[in-house]
Design a protein around this motif. Sequence first.
Motif, PDB file in Angstrom:
ATOM      1  N   PHE A 190       0.606  -1.104  -0.042  1.00 58.31           N
ATOM      2  CA  PHE A 190       0.022  -0.057   0.078  1.00 58.31           C
ATOM      3  C   PHE A 190       0.845   1.301  -0.077  1.00 58.31           C
ATOM      4  O   PHE A 190       0.718   2.034  -0.635  1.00 58.31           O
ATOM      5  N   ALA A 191       1.922   1.325   0.839  1.00 61.36           N
ATOM      6  CA  ALA A 191       2.787   2.332   0.941  1.00 61.36           C
ATOM      7  C   ALA A 191       3.554   2.522  -0.460  1.00 61.36           C
ATOM      8  O   ALA A 191       3.555   3.951  -0.878  1.00 61.36           O
ATOM      9  N   ARG A 192       3.959   1.612  -1.288  1.00 64.44           N
ATOM     10  CA  ARG A 192       4.514   1.780  -2.590  1.00 64.44           C
ATOM     11  C   ARG A 192       3.434   2.313  -3.580  1.00 64.44           C
ATOM     12  O   ARG A 192       3.911   3.234  -4.350  1.00 64.44           O
ATOM     13  N   VAL A 193       2.266   1.967  -3.309  1.00 63.19           N
ATOM     14  CA  VAL A 193       1.093   2.328  -4.257  1.00 63.19           C
ATOM     15  C   VAL A 193       0.981   3.795  -4.138  1.00 63.19           C
ATOM     16  O   VAL A 193       0.888   4.647  -4.958  1.00 63.19           O
ATOM     17  N   VAL A 194       0.846   4.236  -2.786  1.00 63.37           N
ATOM     18  CA  VAL A 194       0.560   5.533  -2.476  1.00 63.37           C
ATOM     19  C   VAL A 194       1.795   6.503  -2.838  1.00 63.37           C
ATOM     20  O   VAL A 194       1.618   7.675  -3.428  1.00 63.37           O
ATOM     21  N   ALA A 195       3.029   5.872  -2.585  1.00 56.36           N
ATOM     22  CA  ALA A 195       4.283   7.015  -3.078  1.00 56.36           C
ATOM     23  C   ALA A 195       4.325   7.067  -4.657  1.00 56.36           C
ATOM     24  O   ALA A 195       4.647   8.312  -5.208  1.00 56.36           O
ATOM     25  N   VAL A 196       4.047   5.919  -5.304  1.00 59.36           N
ATOM     26  CA  VAL A 196       4.010   6.125  -6.555  1.00 59.36           C
ATOM     27  C   VAL A 196       2.978   7.139  -7.261  1.00 59.36           C
ATOM     28  O   VAL A 196       2.986   7.794  -8.088  1.00 59.36           O
ATOM     29  N   PHE A 197       1.633   6.941  -6.755  1.00 58.34           N
ATOM     30  CA  PHE A 197       0.586   7.771  -7.145  1.00 58.34           C
ATOM     31  C   PHE A 197       0.821   9.238  -6.732  1.00 58.34           C
ATOM     32  O   PHE A 197       0.376  10.090  -7.522  1.00 58.34           O
ATOM     33  N   ALA A 198       1.282   9.472  -5.533  1.00 56.54           N
ATOM     34  CA  ALA A 198       2.022  10.800  -5.192  1.00 56.54           C
ATOM     35  C   ALA A 198       3.039  11.549  -6.160  1.00 56.54           C
ATOM     36  O   ALA A 198       2.868  12.400  -6.747  1.00 56.54           O
TER      37      ALA A 198
ATOM     38  N   PHE B 188      -7.120 -10.088 -27.458  1.00 60.49           N
ATOM     39  CA  PHE B 188      -8.455 -10.830 -27.359  1.00 60.49           C
ATOM     40  C   PHE B 188      -9.652  -9.836 -26.968  1.00 60.49           C
ATOM     41  O   PHE B 188     -10.503 -10.188 -25.985  1.00 60.49           O
ATOM     42  N   GLY B 189      -9.378  -8.432 -27.232  1.00 64.33           N
ATOM     43  CA  GLY B 189     -10.606  -7.670 -27.020  1.00 64.33           C
ATOM     44  C   GLY B 189     -10.491  -6.901 -25.502  1.00 64.33           C
ATOM     45  O   GLY B 189     -11.458  -6.354 -25.073  1.00 64.33           O
ATOM     46  N   LYS B 190      -9.359  -7.423 -24.867  1.00 59.00           N
ATOM     47  CA  LYS B 190      -9.376  -6.960 -23.541  1.00 59.00           C
ATOM     48  C   LYS B 190      -8.441  -5.817 -23.296  1.00 59.00           C
ATOM     49  O   LYS B 190      -7.051  -5.922 -23.583  1.00 59.00           O
ATOM     50  N   PRO B 191      -8.582  -4.753 -22.863  1.00 53.62           N
ATOM     51  CA  PRO B 191      -7.729  -3.369 -22.911  1.00 53.62           C
ATOM     52  C   PRO B 191      -6.611  -3.846 -22.016  1.00 53.62           C
ATOM     53  O   PRO B 191      -6.635  -4.398 -20.851  1.00 53.62           O
ATOM     54  N   LEU B 192      -5.267  -3.251 -22.435  1.00 52.98           N
ATOM     55  CA  LEU B 192      -4.176  -3.966 -21.493  1.00 52.98           C
ATOM     56  C   LEU B 192      -3.561  -2.559 -20.782  1.00 52.98           C
ATOM     57  O   LEU B 192      -3.656  -1.580 -21.254  1.00 52.98           O
ATOM     58  N   TYR B 193      -3.075  -2.805 -19.698  1.00 53.69           N
ATOM     59  CA  TYR B 193      -2.423  -1.742 -18.631  1.00 53.69           C
ATOM     60  C   TYR B 193      -1.374  -2.373 -18.201  1.00 53.69           C
ATOM     61  O   TYR B 193      -1.101  -3.593 -17.678  1.00 53.69           O
ATOM     62  N   ARG B 194      -0.440  -1.397 -17.552  1.00 53.16           N
ATOM     63  CA  ARG B 194       0.482  -1.925 -16.760  1.00 53.16           C
ATOM     64  C   ARG B 194       0.355  -1.470 -15.470  1.00 53.16           C
ATOM     65  O   ARG B 194      -0.927  -0.701 -15.224  1.00 53.16           O
ATOM     66  N   TYR B 195       1.067  -1.994 -14.253  1.00 50.52           N
ATOM     67  CA  TYR B 195       0.761  -1.743 -12.979  1.00 50.52           C
ATOM     68  C   TYR B 195       2.029  -0.799 -12.634  1.00 50.52           C
ATOM     69  O   TYR B 195       3.146  -1.368 -12.622  1.00 50.52           O
ATOM     70  N   ALA B 196       1.777   0.488 -12.128  1.00 51.12           N
ATOM     71  CA  ALA B 196       2.951   1.375 -12.065  1.00 51.12           C
ATOM     72  C   ALA B 196       3.951   0.989 -10.909  1.00 51.12           C
ATOM     73  O   ALA B 196       4.916   1.106 -11.170  1.00 51.12           O
ATOM     74  N   PRO B 197       3.446   0.197  -9.864  1.00 52.98           N
ATOM     75  CA  PRO B 197       4.531  -0.246  -8.770  1.00 52.98           C
ATOM     76  C   PRO B 197       5.398  -1.562  -9.306  1.00 52.98           C
ATOM     77  O   PRO B 197       6.312  -1.872  -8.971  1.00 52.98           O
ATOM     78  N   ASP B 198       4.893  -2.105 -10.664  1.00 48.92           N
ATOM     79  CA  ASP B 198       5.912  -3.019 -11.083  1.00 48.92           C
ATOM     80  C   ASP B 198       7.350  -2.371 -11.527  1.00 48.92           C
ATOM     81  O   ASP B 198       7.325  -1.657 -12.673  1.00 48.92           O
ATOM     82  N   SER B 199       8.172  -2.280 -10.869  1.00 53.48           N
ATOM     83  CA  SER B 199       9.535  -1.628 -10.983  1.00 53.48           C
ATOM     84  C   SER B 199      10.586  -2.130 -12.033  1.00 53.48           C
ATOM     85  O   SER B 199      11.451  -1.354 -12.455  1.00 53.48           O
ATOM     86  N   LYS B 200      10.341  -3.530 -12.467  1.00 54.27           N
ATOM     87  CA  LYS B 200      11.076  -4.154 -13.235  1.00 54.27           C
ATOM     88  C   LYS B 200      10.645  -5.131 -14.106  1.00 54.27           C
ATOM     89  O   LYS B 200       9.698  -5.675 -13.508  1.00 54.27           O
ATOM     90  N   PRO B 201      10.819  -5.193 -15.275  1.00 55.09           N
ATOM     91  CA  PRO B 201      10.453  -6.602 -16.138  1.00 55.09           C
ATOM     92  C   PRO B 201      10.393  -7.734 -15.253  1.00 55.09           C
ATOM     93  O   PRO B 201      11.338  -8.163 -14.456  1.00 55.09           O
ATOM     94  N   GLY B 202       9.276  -8.394 -15.406  1.00 57.98           N
ATOM     95  CA  GLY B 202       9.171  -9.671 -14.712  1.00 57.98           C
ATOM     96  C   GLY B 202       7.976  -9.576 -13.501  1.00 57.98           C
ATOM     97  O   GLY B 202       7.746 -10.500 -12.901  1.00 57.98           O
TER      98      GLY B 202
END
Length: 158
Positions: A5-13, A107-121
Amino acid sequence: MSTRFARVVAVFAALALVGAGVAVAAAVTVNSAKNPTLGKIVVNSHGFTLYHNTKEKGSIKCTGSCTAIWPPLIVGKSATVKAGPGINAAKLGKIKRPDGRFQVTYFGKPLYRYAPDSKPGNTNGEGIGGIWFALKTSGGLAKTTSGTTTNTTTPGYP
């Protein structure tokens, strides 16, 4: 406060300070990668996991501040969407978002990244809210029971 949660809040800010602008690519390549837990999943050209919001059935739900945590894979209207190894080119497409931009679909599904994913994989977005899931190269969701959370107080839920 949980670390996640803290990482998500930090990225959002941080994103709020910089602005929510998303670069529009002239061409995008969608690739596949083998994940030890999820199997063969869809990733962007840099190897970052791509996710789908299961509430998006026929219309985009992740708009506004949601896109700071879940940046959509955006391309220009006339941009080319290319299939990398392991991706079915016939299943790639684009959908017009409410803001007029175009988002890549598989396959008709919109694609998103997750900002807190900090590196490939990284697959930190897998199962968040019980609605965000990595997409398998077959077009199905890479749902797992481990790591799935229903914490709806985390920012980024549509």
